[in-house]
Design an enzyme around this catalytic site. Structure first.
Site, short mmCIF file in Angstrom:
data_model
loop_
_atom_site.label_atom_id
_atom_site.label_comp_id
_atom_site.label_asym_id
_atom_site.label_seq_id
_atom_site.Cartn_x
_atom_site.Cartn_y
_atom_site.Cartn_z
N ARG A 1 0.86 -1.18 0.00
CA ARG A 1 0.00 0.00 0.00
C ARG A 1 0.90 1.24 0.00
NH1 ARG A 1 -4.90 1.40 3.30
NH2 ARG A 1 -5.41 2.37 1.33
N HIS A 2 0.33 2.37 -0.38
CA HIS A 2 1.05 3.64 -0.28
C HIS A 2 1.37 3.95 1.18
CE1 HIS A 2 -2.68 5.29 1.24
NE2 HIS A 2 -3.29 4.65 0.26
#
Ligand SMILES: *[C@@H]1O[C@H](CO)[C@@H](O)[C@H](O)[C@H]1NC(C)=O
Ligand SMILES: *[C@@H]1O[C@H](CO)[C@@H](O)[C@H](O)[C@H]1NC(C)=O
Length: 319
Positions: A73-74
């Protein structure tokens, strides 16, 4: 006798205040996707490059890593424009009727702007750089010079920036076969849900798909939280709703993740309230991203197929 007792009672009160943990300490386990990496690996608090206990000899001698494919994920991001708008709405209601806990919160500087719209925060860059360094430390042979590195990202700004920060974390001297590694944008791979017509029609654009979430927002558990928060803020309960209370709780989590502080917004919630709000978010993710509808998982087959095909190929080529 009463006069002699009084100072002692005061002293007991002071002591009690001193030993109370910060308000967010009990809540941070309920932040869901807004939890910090430190929440699951507390060793990171003292050493951001810690691999955790027993990380040294994690691979058996007979096992040679051929390829690593990771879906990440970011990093830590700012609130979305919609969240900032709702927080601004709640905050301006408090400014109009500052009393009780509302007075302290009215003094809180509303520093979020809609233009931040879910962008990567400075902490998010550090998250990604440190994650890259931890992965490289775990698989030194795979992150050696002249190995191939490919980074794919969705076109979301926060994801592109996360990819760039991950690459930076690996250091400038690591030479991955000549050309500088570009982050390759591929939305049909990385945002498969947006590209699945059946998912978009049945879930994303279908208001009825979230009926369980909406039922919970109006249910007795949420009602209790709404009444408690309204009373702490000296607001009529009609001025609050589940979305506004949820954004107050989110702000508590954002301030910890982005600024490493316990925000005054946290003081509105007990651990019981946090469980209710965690459940509300889990329920939404369950119906929108998780097991709720079959098409949710089926839409991700494109990504999983890509992962397994590349792993199979790496094994094939090693023979
Ligand atoms: C995106 O990824 C898919 C699946 O691996 C692939 O078929 C497609 O060619 C890629 N698109 C671009 C623009 O690279
Ligand atoms: C975060 O805050 C805690 C407690 O105030 C402090 O000990 C810690 O060093 C801070 N962490 C960072 C990364 O600034």
């Amino acid at each position: 006798a009463a006069a002699a007792m009084a100072p002692r009672r005061e002293a007991a009160l002071v002591l009690l205040l001193l030993v109370l943990p910060p308000a967010s300490a009990g809540l941070s386990g309920y932040f869901g996707t807004k939890s910090r990496y430190e929440e699951v690996n507390p060793h990171l608090l003292s050493d951001p490059l810690s691999l955790g206990p027993g990380a040294g000899g994690s691979l058996p001698a007979s096992c040679a890593p051929l390829q690593l494919r990771a879906v990440l994920r970011h990093g830590t991001r700012y609130p979305t424009a919609g969240q900032v708008r709702r927080l601004g709405e709640l905050h301006s209601r408090l400014l109009r009727r500052a009393a009780g806990a509302a007075a302290a919160l009215a003094d809180w500087p509303m520093w979020y702007e809609e233009s931040l719209d879910g962008r990567l925060a400075p902490q998010g860059r550090r998250d990604m750089e440190q994650l890259a360094r931890r992965m490289a430390a775990r698989f030194p042979a795979l992150f050696a010079a002249r190995r191939r590195l490919a980074l794919a990202s969705s076109s979301k700004h926060r994801c592109l920036q996360s990819g760039a920060a991950f690459r930076r974390g690996l250091g400038p001297t690591l030479d991955f076969g000549g050309d500088e590694v570009e982050v390759e944008v591929n939305d049909s791979l990385m945002r498969f849900f947006d590209h699945c017509a059946k998912f978009v029609a049945l879930v994303e654009d279908n208001d009825a798909a979230m009926c369980q979430v909406n039922t919970f927002k109006e249910g007795p558990e949420m009602k209790k939280v709404l009444e408690k928060v309204a009373s702490a803020l000296c607001l009529p309960v009609e001025e609050l709703n589940a979305d506004l209370v949820q954004v107050a709780f989110l702000t508590c989590s954002y301030e910890l993740a982005i600024k490493n502080v316990t925000s005054p917004w946290c003081s509105l919630f007990s651990e019981e309230d946090a469980k209710v709000l965690e459940y509300l978010n889990d329920l939404k993710q369950y119906w929108k991203r998780g097991y709720g509808y079959d098409i949710n998982s089926r839409s991700s087959c494109i990504l999983f197929q890509d992962i397994f095909q590349h792993l199979d190929k790496a094994v094939e080529e090693s023979k």
